[in-house]
Design an enzyme around this catalytic site. Structure first.
Site, mmCIF file in Angstrom:
data_model
loop_
_atom_site.group_PDB
_atom_site.id
_atom_site.type_symbol
_atom_site.label_atom_id
_atom_site.label_comp_id
_atom_site.label_asym_id
_atom_site.label_seq_id
_atom_site.Cartn_x
_atom_site.Cartn_y
_atom_site.Cartn_z
ATOM 1 N N ARG A 186 10.599 -0.187 8.890
ATOM 2 C CA ARG A 186 11.220 -0.800 9.898
ATOM 3 C C ARG A 186 12.441 -0.373 10.297
ATOM 4 N NH1 ARG A 186 6.751 0.743 11.414
ATOM 5 N NH2 ARG A 186 5.306 -1.272 12.024
ATOM 6 N N VAL A 193 10.737 4.330 5.821
ATOM 7 C CA VAL A 193 9.920 5.075 6.102
ATOM 8 C C VAL A 193 9.279 3.885 6.842
ATOM 9 C CG1 VAL A 193 9.671 7.309 5.867
ATOM 10 C CG2 VAL A 193 8.176 5.235 4.629
ATOM 11 N N ASP A 250 13.042 7.340 9.417
ATOM 12 C CA ASP A 250 12.366 7.513 9.851
ATOM 13 C C ASP A 250 11.845 6.547 11.245
ATOM 14 O OD1 ASP A 250 10.326 9.425 11.061
ATOM 15 O OD2 ASP A 250 8.487 7.330 10.535
ATOM 16 N N ASP A 310 8.786 -6.741 -5.275
ATOM 17 C CA ASP A 310 8.130 -7.578 -4.252
ATOM 18 C C ASP A 310 7.751 -8.571 -4.756
ATOM 19 O OD1 ASP A 310 6.105 -8.194 -2.201
ATOM 20 O OD2 ASP A 310 5.578 -5.921 -2.247
ATOM 21 N N HIS A 359 10.398 7.888 13.843
ATOM 22 C CA HIS A 359 9.291 7.586 13.481
ATOM 23 C C HIS A 359 7.637 8.375 13.171
ATOM 24 C CE1 HIS A 359 7.868 3.803 14.114
ATOM 25 N NE2 HIS A 359 6.667 3.837 12.742
ATOM 26 N N LEU A 360 7.407 9.187 12.034
ATOM 27 C CA LEU A 360 6.721 10.636 12.268
ATOM 28 C C LEU A 360 5.317 10.025 10.710
ATOM 29 C CD1 LEU A 360 8.922 13.749 12.493
ATOM 30 C CD2 LEU A 360 7.332 12.693 13.484
ATOM 31 N N GLY A 361 5.998 8.692 9.967
ATOM 32 C CA GLY A 361 5.223 8.063 9.469
ATOM 33 C C GLY A 361 3.854 8.318 8.762
ATOM 34 N N GLU A 407 14.177 2.317 18.976
ATOM 35 C CA GLU A 407 13.120 3.221 19.108
ATOM 36 C C GLU A 407 13.060 3.616 20.566
ATOM 37 O OE1 GLU A 407 10.486 3.999 16.507
ATOM 38 O OE2 GLU A 407 11.994 3.365 14.917
ATOM 39 N N LYS A 412 0.960 -1.346 0.016
ATOM 40 C CA LYS A 412 0.153 -0.136 -0.087
ATOM 41 C C LYS A 412 1.265 1.576 0.131
ATOM 42 C CE LYS A 412 -3.859 -1.738 3.049
ATOM 43 N NZ LYS A 412 -3.347 -3.164 2.756
ATOM 44 N N VAL A 413 1.864 1.443 1.037
ATOM 45 C CA VAL A 413 2.685 2.561 1.229
ATOM 46 C C VAL A 413 3.396 2.741 -0.312
ATOM 47 C CG1 VAL A 413 4.816 3.532 2.627
ATOM 48 C CG2 VAL A 413 2.258 2.737 3.980
#
Length: 599
Positions: free
Chosen positions: A287, A285, A311, A226, A335-337, A316, A206-207
């Site tokens: 893992r 963005v 990110d 993928d 971690h602002l995704g 963390e 999706k992303v």
């Protein structure tokens, strides 16, 4: 002639589709299955959740901050305990009082949590996409459904990926820090253009696909890797799917969008960095664990990687003295995704709907540890769901005490080709019927296969292909239990197994065969089976005894080998007869054996 195709029980595949609302399948009040059509494309697959009926208001523990819109949805249905920043010990203490748990990425839901729940925890909701902080194997073993919220923050994460891509290319963060430090270093922060450059999107979900769309709009040439992505979806966006090695070797920019799994852990390492084009730029963005961070520092120092925009990190928050975070060629964000107002509200609503729906026994289309069942299959099979469970429940009660049940064969008769008949839901319901009456375990679609294997129960499936119209998915279901003794000898077939068979008639499950005897009785309430000498007056005699004891007969059917020989009478009753009533039936001279079975 009928042909057969056999298969043995397998562990179901896992997917995460999308979500919406629904109607319930008609099961017993203590157990329900329901389904919901997904938002968006009607062809998206769905996952069935089988759940126990909840009389009391359930309790939902929210262990990390959740948007107010989601909390309001939860509070309308359940008692909500918002307890943030719990230690692992505090979480394990609280969890035994909770029916559901909602977390984000910071809370580890490990095996100890599921064991501490004492079997009460039915749903874990992950407010976001990744589920690497949840022990899926332990969840499945304990019959706990895990759902996530994969769609609400998709755009936010993709936008942040593009923001980092552009900021990195033009040294925005470094130049900003320089200006605020009183410097004016225009020559030092000359960037690179995005137009005409090749972007490799690693992970085309999706992303990743949303990042690809936006990168195409910036004039970039986009390739993707993928192994599970459909080529037609990539072509529709104008993206070429390539091998992993080709992607990293030809890319000017690499954007990571893969989940953290054993296969992807530290997938970017010294070996893979060595295969990259010198001067490549990397955005992550997804893992932190997909990059070997020490190897990335070495690649940055060697000039193999010109810049990185990160990110997410393996730990963390990262250590304050982290060489990677402090590296002058690295742009870092905390971690602002998913951190937009719109995404936070959307994630809260999406996970709240999924958790509440699952607790109601509805379809959880975002389940990640249950087999997916397409919506059209659900619609067709729902009349047979109750039949499957009741046949299993009926068959296991015929097994004599002390007989170890190890091998069960399920036969599905249909006019359809084997590949056109999805039986995973039916197998799970048969497993539930077989196991629950003789154990304290709660069986659902999530843990049915695991529970059967754990008890050494081997379930095989056979599909018998009949001539005729394929409009109806099934003609009958047959359950055979091998190598056991029976409480009702007539239930043993000629081949030596307990055998029962059923059909759906006018939407109602019916028992149509016991052993070699044809019967026709509704599978509801309770059933008395009698083997008798076939002679006049038997129906009246048994009916009179039940009537005198105020036991109402709902159905009665007699199957016989030949006139005046042996027959089996199946009697459906609304109330449980007393021991005295059953004794009277057993004392009828023509009755050779009988058994009472409660469904």
């Amino acid at each position: 002639m009928a042909t057969t195709a056999s298969q043995t029980l397998r562990t179901p595949s896992i997917r995460n589709p999308s979500l919406s609302l629904s109607s319930k399948l008609p099961l017993s009040s203590a157990f329900s299955v329901s389904f919901r059509p997904c938002r968006g494309r009607a062809t998206r697959p769905l996952v069935v959740v089988v759940s126990a009926g909840l009389d009391a208001k359930p309790t939902i523990l929210v262990a990390e901050k959740l948007g107010e819109a989601g909390l309001e949805l939860l509070k309308d249905f359940a008692n909500v305990d918002c307890s943030y920043n719990l230690s692992p010990e505090e979480l394990c203490t609280k969890i035994s009082l909770c029916d559901a748990l909602i977390v984000r990425s910071g809370t580890k839901v490990n095996r100890e949590v599921f064991e501490s729940s004492g079997g009460r925890l039915k749903v874990v909701g992950r407010a976001g996409v990744g589920i690497d902080n949840v022990d899926l194997a332990a969840a499945t073993e304990h019959g706990c459904l895990v759902v996530n919220a994969p769609t609400a923050n998709t755009v936010a994460a993709a936008e942040h990926g593009i923001a980092l891509l552009a900021a990195m290319a033009r040294n925005v963060a470094q130049a900003d820090a320089s200006v605020k430090a009183g410097k004016w270093q225009r020559n030092k922060y000359v960037g690179v253009s995005l137009v005409g450059k090749t972007l490799a999107v690693m992970g085309f979900g999706k992303v990743g696909s949303e990042v690809a769309r936006r990168a195409k709009g910036l004039g970039m040439h986009v390739i993707a890797h993928d192994p599970y992505a459909p080529a037609d979806r990539a072509r529709a966006i104008g993206v070429e799917l390539v091998s992993f090695d080709e992607a990293i070797a030809t890319a000017d920019f690499i954007s990571l969008h893969m989940p953290l799994t054993p296969a992807t852990s530290k997938i970017l390492n010294d070996d893979t960095f060595a295969k990259m084009k010198k001067g490549v730029r990397i955005v992550n963005v997804a893992r932190g664990g997909v990059i070997d961070e020490e190897a990335l520092v070495r690649a940055l120092d060697a000039g193999i990687v010109a810049q990185a925009a990160l990110d997410v990190f393996t730990e963390e928050p990262p250590a304050k003295d982290s060489k990677l975070v402090q590296h002058e060629k690295v742009t870092a964000t905390p971690h602002l995704g998913a951190s937009t107002l719109e995404a936070q509200e959307g994630v809260a609503i999406e996970i709240a709907e999924a958790v509440v729906g699952a607790l109601k026994g509805e379809l959880a289309a975002t389940a990640v540890n249950a087999p997916m069942v397409p919506a059209e299959v659900l619609t067709e099979l729902k009349p047979f769901v109750d039949l499957a469970e009741r046949l299993g429940r009926f068959a296991v009660q015929l097994v004599a005490g002390g007989s170890g049940m190890k091998t069960v064969k399920v036969t599905y008769a249909s006019s359809r080709a084997p590949d056109d008949l999805d039986t995973r839901l039916l197998r799970a319901m048969i497993t539930k019927g077989l196991i629950e009456p003789i154990s304290s375990v709660f069986v659902n679609l999530v843990n049915a296969d695991f529970t059967a294997k754990q008890r050494g129960l081997r379930i095989t499936e056979e599909k018998v292909i009949l001539d005729g119209s394929p409009e109806n998915p099934l003609e009958f279901i047959q359950v055979q239990i091998a190598n056991v003794e029976s409480r009702f000898a007539s239930a043993i077939s000629e081949s030596g197994e307990i055998k029962v068979e059923g059909r759906v008639k006018d939407g109602v499950p019916h028992l149509t065969k016991v052993g070699s005897f044809e019967v026709d009785v509704s599978l509801e309430g309770s059933i008395i089976l009698c083997r008798q000498v076939d002679q006049p007056g038997m129906i009246g005699t048994v009916g009179s005894i039940l009537g005198q004891e105020n036991v109402n007969v709902s159905f009665m059917s007699v199957g016989r080998i030949a006139p005046r020989k042996q027959a089996v009478m199946a009697i459906g009753v609304d109330e449980q007869p007393s021991k005295e009533t059953l004794r009277k039936i057993g004392e009828i001279p023509a009755v050779e054996e009988f058994v009472f079975l409660k469904l």
